[in-house]
Design a protein around this motif. Structure first.
Motif, short mmCIF file in Angstrom:
data_model
loop_
_atom_site.label_atom_id
_atom_site.label_comp_id
_atom_site.label_asym_id
_atom_site.label_seq_id
_atom_site.Cartn_x
_atom_site.Cartn_y
_atom_site.Cartn_z
N VAL A 173 67.45 20.39 -28.04
CA VAL A 173 66.51 20.88 -28.86
C VAL A 173 65.07 20.61 -28.85
N VAL A 174 64.71 19.12 -28.40
CA VAL A 174 63.51 18.95 -28.07
C VAL A 174 62.87 19.68 -26.72
N LEU A 175 63.65 19.90 -25.95
CA LEU A 175 63.17 20.26 -24.62
C LEU A 175 62.89 21.82 -24.95
N GLY A 176 63.63 22.70 -25.74
CA GLY A 176 63.34 23.89 -26.05
C GLY A 176 62.07 24.13 -26.86
N LEU A 177 61.84 23.11 -27.64
CA LEU A 177 60.74 23.40 -28.40
C LEU A 177 59.28 22.82 -27.57
N SER A 178 59.48 22.22 -26.61
CA SER A 178 58.59 21.92 -25.58
C SER A 178 58.17 23.20 -24.77
N LEU A 179 59.09 24.15 -24.71
CA LEU A 179 58.70 25.50 -24.08
C LEU A 179 57.44 25.99 -24.60
N THR A 180 56.82 25.64 -25.79
CA THR A 180 55.83 26.11 -26.56
C THR A 180 54.51 25.71 -25.80
N TYR A 181 54.61 24.70 -24.84
CA TYR A 181 53.67 24.43 -24.20
C TYR A 181 53.71 24.00 -22.71
N ILE A 182 55.04 23.74 -22.50
CA ILE A 182 55.33 23.36 -20.92
C ILE A 182 55.94 24.35 -20.45
N PRO A 183 55.58 24.83 -19.09
CA PRO A 183 56.22 26.04 -18.45
C PRO A 183 57.72 25.67 -17.99
N LEU A 184 58.55 26.75 -18.08
CA LEU A 184 59.81 26.64 -17.86
C LEU A 184 60.23 26.05 -16.64
N SER A 185 59.47 26.29 -15.72
CA SER A 185 59.78 25.84 -14.22
C SER A 185 59.44 24.24 -14.18
N ARG A 186 58.80 23.60 -15.06
CA ARG A 186 58.74 22.04 -14.96
C ARG A 186 60.00 21.57 -15.73
N LEU A 187 60.31 22.56 -16.87
CA LEU A 187 61.18 21.75 -17.95
C LEU A 187 62.76 22.01 -17.32
N VAL A 188 62.84 22.58 -16.22
CA VAL A 188 64.16 22.88 -15.50
C VAL A 188 64.56 21.42 -14.84
N PHE A 189 63.79 20.67 -14.29
CA PHE A 189 63.95 19.38 -13.72
C PHE A 189 64.47 18.31 -14.98
N SER A 190 63.61 18.54 -15.92
CA SER A 190 64.00 17.58 -17.15
C SER A 190 65.50 17.78 -17.76
N VAL A 191 65.71 19.20 -17.85
CA VAL A 191 66.95 19.51 -18.35
C VAL A 191 68.33 18.94 -17.33
N ILE A 192 67.93 18.84 -16.02
CA ILE A 192 68.75 18.34 -15.10
C ILE A 192 68.95 16.87 -15.44
N THR A 193 67.81 16.20 -15.48
CA THR A 193 67.96 14.61 -15.51
C THR A 193 68.57 14.22 -16.80
N VAL A 194 68.28 15.02 -17.89
CA VAL A 194 69.01 14.58 -19.26
C VAL A 194 70.49 14.84 -19.16
N THR A 195 70.80 15.89 -18.43
CA THR A 195 72.12 16.18 -18.63
C THR A 195 72.81 15.23 -17.69
N ILE A 196 72.42 14.75 -16.52
CA ILE A 196 73.09 13.84 -15.65
C ILE A 196 73.15 12.48 -16.43
N SER A 197 71.89 12.11 -17.20
CA SER A 197 71.93 10.76 -18.02
C SER A 197 72.88 10.75 -19.24
N SER A 198 72.96 11.75 -19.88
CA SER A 198 73.77 11.91 -21.03
C SER A 198 75.23 11.91 -20.44
N PHE A 199 75.51 12.55 -19.35
CA PHE A 199 76.94 12.34 -19.02
C PHE A 199 77.50 10.89 -18.47
N LEU A 200 76.43 10.21 -17.87
CA LEU A 200 76.79 8.89 -17.18
C LEU A 200 76.75 8.01 -18.35
N ILE A 201 75.85 8.04 -19.50
CA ILE A 201 75.86 7.21 -20.62
C ILE A 201 77.09 7.05 -21.23
#
Length: 217
Positions: A173-201
C-alpha cells in the motif's frame, strides 16, 4: 517499605524478559540494522511501512521526519497495545531500543559490505534476507523492531492472515502511494526486498525444529 515496592516494581517490569530472550532480541536487532545500514542506505532502496509513509508525508507535506516518525510509531504501538497487550509493548521497548543502539554502533564504522549500487537486484535480495531474519528473530521473541512490525502483527491478529501477508499488505500500500513521486523502475527493487523480508519474518517466527522420533523396537 520503599525497597520492597522498588523490588516488586523491578520484578513486574522484568516479568517475561529472560536473559535468553534479551540475547535473541539483541541478535535480531544487530542483523536487521546491519543490513539496512550497509545495504539499503548505501544503495538507496526505499522502504514500505512506517519508513515509506514517513518519506511520502515528508515529500508531499514538507513535515520533518523527526515529527512524523514518532507520531506514526506511537500510533501503531497504541493500536498494538489494544489488541496485543502490555507484554508485547514491554518486549517491543527493549527491541526498539536495541535496534537504535545497533544503528549507532554500525554508524561508528565505514561500510562493511561492498557498495552494491551497480547491482540493485543483489542488494534487494541480500537486504531482504538481513531484515527478514533479524526482524523475524525479534518477532519470535514477542516484540517488534518498530511501528511497522506492530502494525503488521495487529493486522494479522485481527484478520487472521499469515504474518507475511499482513507485512506485504502494509508495504505494498505504501509503495503504491510512493509511485506518486518515485519512478516505478526504482520501486521494483523495493517490492523485491519487502517481499523477501515479509516471507522470511513469517518463516523465522514460526520455525520449528523437527522432533526426534522415538525408537521403536
Amino acid at each position: 517499605m520503599i525497597k520492597k515496592w522498588f523490588q516488586v516494581s523491578v520484578d513486574k517490569v522484568a516479568e517475561g524478559l529472560s536473559w535468553r530472550k534479551i540475547a535473541w532480541i539483541l541478535l535480531g536487532a544487530a542483523i536487521c540494522s546491519f543490513g539496512i545500514h550497509n545495504i539499503h542506505q548505501q544503495v538507496g532502496i526505499t522502504e514500505g511501512g512506517v519508513i515509506g509513509m514517513m518519506l511520502l508525508i515528508e515529500h508531499w507535506l514538507g513535515l520533518s521526519p523527526a515529527i512524523i516518525t514518532p507520531v506514526l510509531d506511537i500510533s501503531c504501538y497504541l493500536l498494538a497495545f489494544k489488541y496485543l497487550g502490555g507484554q508485547f509493548i514491554k518486549v517491543s521497548i527493549v527491541s526498539t531500543c536495541s535496534v537504535s543502539l545497533f544503528y549507532k554502533v554500525w554508524e561508528q564504522f565505514p561500510p562493511m559490505l561492498p557498495d552494491l549500487s551497480s547491482y540493485p537486484l543483489v542488494a534487494a535480495v541480500l537486504g531482504g534476507v538481513f531484515v527478514g531474519v533479524g526482524v523475524g528473530i525479534i518477532v519470535r521473541q514477542g516484540g517488534s523492531s518498530g511501528g511497522d512490525d506492530a502494525l503488521a502483527l495487529t493486522i494479522s491478529r485481527l484478520t487472521h492472515w499469515r504474518l507475511s501477508r499482513a507485512y506485504m499488505f502494509t508495504d505494498y500500500v505504501v509503495l503504491g502511494l510512493s509511485l506518486t513521486y518515485i519512478p516505478l523502475s526504482r520501486l521494483v527493487f523495493s517490492v523485491i526486498t519487502v517481499t523477501i523480508s515479509s516471507f522470511l519474518i513469517d518463516r523465522v517466527q514460526n520455525f520449528q525444529l523437527p522432533r526426534r522420533r522415538e525408537k521403536t523396537w
